[in-house]
Design a protein around this motif. Structure first.
Motif, mmCIF file in Angstrom:
data_model
loop_
_atom_site.group_PDB
_atom_site.id
_atom_site.type_symbol
_atom_site.label_atom_id
_atom_site.label_comp_id
_atom_site.label_asym_id
_atom_site.label_seq_id
_atom_site.Cartn_x
_atom_site.Cartn_y
_atom_site.Cartn_z
ATOM 1 N N THR A 67 0.850 -1.348 0.137
ATOM 2 C CA THR A 67 0.042 0.043 -0.169
ATOM 3 C C THR A 67 0.896 1.249 0.023
ATOM 4 N N ARG A 70 2.761 1.637 -3.373
ATOM 5 C CA ARG A 70 1.744 2.082 -4.240
ATOM 6 C C ARG A 70 1.557 3.546 -4.159
ATOM 7 N N GLU A 89 -2.665 -9.208 -5.085
ATOM 8 C CA GLU A 89 -3.930 -8.866 -4.218
ATOM 9 C C GLU A 89 -5.016 -9.512 -4.444
#
Length: 120
Positions: A67, A70, A89
């Motif tokens: 996360t 990203r 994911e």
């Protein structure tokens, strides 16, 4: 595999070089495997039955790192930032819907489930 990451907001840049290689190689492996499953080249059954436990545990450990990475990619103007490791994911969610034990217990030749009646 580590379950907490120092400086997680830095994404993969928070890792030491030797950790970075291991984490990146593992993530890329599962991302590529996820692509094969998502595109119908490989069925989720054998993947979950054999690797499902590790898909779940590694994704849950790595999700905060992914996360954060990203977010860094998006902030740097990389259009694919939000999709980085997306197949991995997605694979995680497919495995959660098709748990390893359930997949194996549906197999005609699987005999290790003590709670199931014997098969002929």
């Amino acid at each position: 595999m580590r379950t907490t990451w120092p400086h997680v907001s830095e994404g993969l840049h928070s890792l030491a070089p030797e950790e970075l290689k291991l984490v990146r190689d593992l993530a890329w492996f599962y991302d590529n495997l996820g692509a094969l499953v998502a595109h119908g080249i490989v069925d989720i059954g054998p993947v979950s039955g054999y690797l499902g436990g590790s898909v779940i545990s590694t994704w849950e450990s790595m999700a905060p790192l992914v996360t954060a990475h990203r977010a860094r990619r998006s902030a740097a103007g990389r259009d694919e930032g939000a999709e980085w490791q997306g197949y991995y994911e997605n694979l995680y969610h497919l495995v959660k819907r098709n748990p390893p034990a359930a997949v194996r217990n549906r197999l005609e030749r699987w005999t290790l489930n003590a709670s199931a009646p014997p098969r002929n």
